[in-house]
Write a protein that holds these residues in place. Structure first.
Motif, PDB file in Angstrom:
ATOM      1  N   PRO A 284       0.621  -1.327   0.246  1.00  0.00           N
ATOM      2  CA  PRO A 284       0.056   0.038   0.156  1.00  0.00           C
ATOM      3  C   PRO A 284       0.784   1.254   0.061  1.00  0.00           C
ATOM      4  O   PRO A 284       0.207   2.335  -0.038  1.00  0.00           O
ATOM      5  CB  PRO A 284      -0.715  -0.213   1.423  1.00  0.00           C
ATOM      6  CG  PRO A 284       0.231  -0.972   2.216  1.00  0.00           C
ATOM      7  CD  PRO A 284       0.801  -1.906   1.290  1.00  0.00           C
ATOM      8  N   PHE A 285       2.334   1.059   0.077  1.00  0.00           N
ATOM      9  CA  PHE A 285       2.858   2.499   0.012  1.00  0.00           C
ATOM     10  C   PHE A 285       3.081   2.808  -1.318  1.00  0.00           C
ATOM     11  O   PHE A 285       3.667   2.580  -2.169  1.00  0.00           O
ATOM     12  CB  PHE A 285       4.648   2.065   0.437  1.00  0.00           C
ATOM     13  CG  PHE A 285       4.514   1.605   2.096  1.00  0.00           C
ATOM     14  CD1 PHE A 285       4.996   2.627   2.839  1.00  0.00           C
ATOM     15  CD2 PHE A 285       4.376   0.200   2.215  1.00  0.00           C
ATOM     16  CE1 PHE A 285       4.927   2.364   4.332  1.00  0.00           C
ATOM     17  CE2 PHE A 285       4.361   0.112   3.547  1.00  0.00           C
ATOM     18  CZ  PHE A 285       4.632   0.855   4.609  1.00  0.00           C
ATOM     19  N   VAL A 286       2.736   4.320  -1.444  1.00  0.00           N
ATOM     20  CA  VAL A 286       2.423   4.982  -2.563  1.00  0.00           C
ATOM     21  C   VAL A 286       3.348   6.042  -2.703  1.00  0.00           C
ATOM     22  O   VAL A 286       3.423   6.673  -3.800  1.00  0.00           O
ATOM     23  CB  VAL A 286       0.896   5.244  -2.853  1.00  0.00           C
ATOM     24  CG1 VAL A 286       0.644   6.508  -1.799  1.00  0.00           C
ATOM     25  CG2 VAL A 286       0.498   5.814  -4.211  1.00  0.00           C
ATOM     26  N   PHE A 287       4.177   6.320  -1.642  1.00  0.00           N
ATOM     27  CA  PHE A 287       4.795   7.680  -1.701  1.00  0.00           C
ATOM     28  C   PHE A 287       5.984   7.528  -0.690  1.00  0.00           C
ATOM     29  O   PHE A 287       5.772   6.821   0.312  1.00  0.00           O
ATOM     30  CB  PHE A 287       4.152   8.961  -1.171  1.00  0.00           C
ATOM     31  CG  PHE A 287       4.652  10.115  -1.521  1.00  0.00           C
ATOM     32  CD1 PHE A 287       4.533  11.093  -2.479  1.00  0.00           C
ATOM     33  CD2 PHE A 287       5.217  10.537  -0.295  1.00  0.00           C
ATOM     34  CE1 PHE A 287       5.371  12.078  -2.502  1.00  0.00           C
ATOM     35  CE2 PHE A 287       5.956  12.026  -0.340  1.00  0.00           C
ATOM     36  CZ  PHE A 287       5.963  12.745  -1.224  1.00  0.00           C
ATOM     37  N   PHE A 288       7.259   7.673  -0.909  1.00  0.00           N
ATOM     38  CA  PHE A 288       8.216   7.691  -0.250  1.00  0.00           C
ATOM     39  C   PHE A 288       9.313   8.570  -0.374  1.00  0.00           C
ATOM     40  O   PHE A 288       9.854   8.616  -1.575  1.00  0.00           O
ATOM     41  CB  PHE A 288       8.933   6.148  -0.332  1.00  0.00           C
ATOM     42  CG  PHE A 288       9.860   5.818   0.748  1.00  0.00           C
ATOM     43  CD1 PHE A 288       9.607   4.971   1.606  1.00  0.00           C
ATOM     44  CD2 PHE A 288      11.377   5.961   0.407  1.00  0.00           C
ATOM     45  CE1 PHE A 288      10.245   4.734   2.805  1.00  0.00           C
ATOM     46  CE2 PHE A 288      12.279   5.635   1.531  1.00  0.00           C
ATOM     47  CZ  PHE A 288      11.675   4.744   2.491  1.00  0.00           C
ATOM     48  N   ASP A 289       9.649   9.645   0.470  1.00  0.00           N
ATOM     49  CA  ASP A 289      10.493  10.592   0.471  1.00  0.00           C
ATOM     50  C   ASP A 289      11.474  10.642   1.500  1.00  0.00           C
ATOM     51  O   ASP A 289      11.226  10.397   2.776  1.00  0.00           O
ATOM     52  CB  ASP A 289       9.694  11.954   0.692  1.00  0.00           C
ATOM     53  CG  ASP A 289       9.146  12.617  -0.770  1.00  0.00           C
ATOM     54  OD1 ASP A 289       9.557  12.074  -1.866  1.00  0.00           O
ATOM     55  OD2 ASP A 289       8.976  13.806  -0.614  1.00  0.00           O
ATOM     56  N   HIS A 290      12.653  10.529   1.067  1.00  0.00           N
ATOM     57  CA  HIS A 290      13.823  10.706   2.051  1.00  0.00           C
ATOM     58  C   HIS A 290      14.367  12.303   2.342  1.00  0.00           C
ATOM     59  O   HIS A 290      14.640  12.843   1.368  1.00  0.00           O
ATOM     60  CB  HIS A 290      15.128  10.122   1.436  1.00  0.00           C
ATOM     61  CG  HIS A 290      16.224   9.822   2.360  1.00  0.00           C
ATOM     62  ND1 HIS A 290      17.284   9.242   1.866  1.00  0.00           N
ATOM     63  CD2 HIS A 290      16.695  10.305   3.643  1.00  0.00           C
ATOM     64  CE1 HIS A 290      18.243   9.269   2.758  1.00  0.00           C
ATOM     65  NE2 HIS A 290      17.782   9.737   3.798  1.00  0.00           N
ATOM     66  N   MET A 291      13.863  12.618   3.355  1.00  0.00           N
ATOM     67  CA  MET A 291      14.311  13.992   3.859  1.00  0.00           C
ATOM     68  C   MET A 291      15.550  14.261   4.060  1.00  0.00           C
ATOM     69  O   MET A 291      16.136  13.776   5.296  1.00  0.00           O
ATOM     70  CB  MET A 291      13.374  14.344   4.831  1.00  0.00           C
ATOM     71  CG  MET A 291      11.836  14.188   4.695  1.00  0.00           C
ATOM     72  SD  MET A 291      10.861  14.869   6.017  1.00  0.00           S
ATOM     73  CE  MET A 291      10.992  13.440   7.159  1.00  0.00           C
ATOM     74  N   GLY A 292      16.572  15.234   3.741  1.00  0.00           N
ATOM     75  CA  GLY A 292      17.865  15.465   3.940  1.00  0.00           C
ATOM     76  C   GLY A 292      18.777  14.490   3.607  1.00  0.00           C
ATOM     77  O   GLY A 292      18.426  13.559   2.875  1.00  0.00           O
ATOM     78  N   PRO A 293      19.840  14.131   4.535  1.00  0.00           N
ATOM     79  CA  PRO A 293      20.301  14.973   5.582  1.00  0.00           C
ATOM     80  C   PRO A 293      20.737  16.384   5.313  1.00  0.00           C
ATOM     81  O   PRO A 293      21.263  16.605   4.210  1.00  0.00           O
ATOM     82  CB  PRO A 293      21.495  14.300   6.223  1.00  0.00           C
ATOM     83  CG  PRO A 293      22.166  13.458   5.280  1.00  0.00           C
ATOM     84  CD  PRO A 293      20.888  13.112   4.231  1.00  0.00           C
ATOM     85  N   LEU A 294      20.333  17.333   6.104  1.00  0.00           N
ATOM     86  CA  LEU A 294      20.231  18.793   5.713  1.00  0.00           C
ATOM     87  C   LEU A 294      20.683  19.696   6.958  1.00  0.00           C
ATOM     88  O   LEU A 294      19.901  19.256   7.899  1.00  0.00           O
ATOM     89  CB  LEU A 294      19.119  19.281   5.059  1.00  0.00           C
ATOM     90  CG  LEU A 294      18.928  20.649   4.818  1.00  0.00           C
ATOM     91  CD1 LEU A 294      19.869  21.151   3.558  1.00  0.00           C
ATOM     92  CD2 LEU A 294      17.670  21.433   4.329  1.00  0.00           C
ATOM     93  N   ASP A 295      21.772  20.304   7.037  1.00  0.00           N
ATOM     94  CA  ASP A 295      22.258  20.932   8.283  1.00  0.00           C
ATOM     95  C   ASP A 295      21.475  22.343   8.144  1.00  0.00           C
ATOM     96  O   ASP A 295      21.683  23.393   7.197  1.00  0.00           O
ATOM     97  CB  ASP A 295      23.675  21.141   8.259  1.00  0.00           C
ATOM     98  CG  ASP A 295      24.343  19.848   8.967  1.00  0.00           C
ATOM     99  OD1 ASP A 295      23.916  19.321   9.693  1.00  0.00           O
ATOM    100  OD2 ASP A 295      25.453  19.605   8.132  1.00  0.00           O
ATOM    101  N   LEU A 296      20.687  22.853   9.035  1.00  0.00           N
ATOM    102  CA  LEU A 296      20.028  24.179   9.186  1.00  0.00           C
ATOM    103  C   LEU A 296      20.339  24.998  10.316  1.00  0.00           C
ATOM    104  O   LEU A 296      20.785  24.439  11.328  1.00  0.00           O
ATOM    105  CB  LEU A 296      18.511  23.799   9.400  1.00  0.00           C
ATOM    106  CG  LEU A 296      17.747  22.982   8.305  1.00  0.00           C
ATOM    107  CD1 LEU A 296      16.417  22.822   8.948  1.00  0.00           C
ATOM    108  CD2 LEU A 296      17.951  23.650   7.027  1.00  0.00           C
TER     109      LEU A 296
END
Length: 293
Positions: free
Chosen positions: A34-46
């Motif tokens: 059922p997984f329709v979307f998969f986003d990997h966020m970063g790694p991001l230094d803020l």
């Protein structure tokens, strides 16, 4: 290699420099279970004082559940049901959109203190009989709700569903599994054939699947019924996901449905500002992008 497909993340800027790597949907593979979307966020230094345009502004969903999971950093969630929840690493925000919900995701902690942001957001399509269910929000944490175990250099957490005889406290709507493995260099583990659709994603490090290399930023979709032997070439963070297929789904912007007509209705409702905004958040409507199907 016993795989259907290897998918490499594609870089997307959500606005203002907040980078994600989009894995699903992919033109040759729209869903895994059922997984329709998969986003990997970063790694991001803020750095402290980051601008507001890095935040994910209020936006709507229908027909799915979002699952947000962090390795580092913090995100503040607000939604139209009135929930406000800061998510920390190892915790789960599970938001059931059903017939309709709006939410925002703000980088308030990073704005005040600075942070390394790193995590995954996935969307789980709801089965047809639950697409129009009442919206809901759940925050889960700790081993009682998210089972944890360690074996032979692998630390595991079950984020959602059932796997290896264990069950997560996350309230899912169809048979699925979603796991996080932290693997020491040289550690080996196997993924069972419990579900017909399964995938493995490397968030950091590098692994081998049945002796074949898989670096960070890539997902393997495994053949049904084929066992997967996974070995960490170096210390690695690995996500494992899948489940029973639920049938064709249409995806348009932030909306998922088995009906194109329902998608059109949701777009019209948002454009006409008929959907309630997150309680306690800025009263702003994110515009629909051009060129929607």
């Amino acid at each position: 290699m016993s795989t259907e497909l290897v998918i490499e993340k594609r870089t997307h800027d959500l606005g203002g420099g907040f980078i994600v790597g989009r894995v699903l949907p992919f033109k040759k593979r729209r869903m895994v279970g059922p997984f329709v979307f998969f986003d990997h966020m970063g790694p991001l230094d803020l750095a402290p004082g980051i601008p507001r345009n890095l935040d994910v502004r209020p936006h709507p969903h229908i027909g799915l559940a979002t699952v947000t999971y962090l390795y580092n950093g913090r995100i503040t969630h607000r939604d139209s049901l009135g929930f406000e929840q800061e998510i920390l690493p190892g915790q789960v925000n599970w938001m059931v959109a059903g017939r309709g919900i709006t939410h925002s995701e703000r980088l308030e902690y990073a704005r005040a203190h600075g942070a390394n942001m790193h995590g995954i957001q996935a969307w789980v399509a709801l089965p047809t009989e639950h697409e129009e269910t009442d919206p809901a929000f759940y925050h889960l944490h700790g081993a009682e709700q998210l089972p944890e175990w360690q074996e032979d250099g692998v630390s595991s957490r079950l984020i959602a569903g059932d796997a290896d005889g264990l069950r997560s406290g996350t309230p899912t709507h169809s048979p699925l599994f979603y796991m996080h493995w932290d693997m020491q260099a040289g550690a080996c583990n196997s993924l069972s054939t419990q579900y017909p659709e399964r995938a493995v994603y490397v968030a950091s490090g590098a692994i081998e699947v049945n002796g074949n290399p898989l670096p960070a930023g890539r997902m393997i979709v495994l053949e049904p019924g084929t066992a997967a032997q996974i070995k960490a070439v170096q210390p690695s963070t690995v996500m494992l996901l899948g489940g029973e297929p639920i049938g064709e789904r249409y995806l348009s912007w932030n909306f998922v449905s088995s009906s194109k007509e329902r998608l059109a209705q949701a777009r019209a409702d948002w454009e006409a500002q008929r959907m309630k905004l997150p309680v306690g958040d800025d009263q702003e409507f994110m515009p629909l992008p051009d060129g929607l199907g």
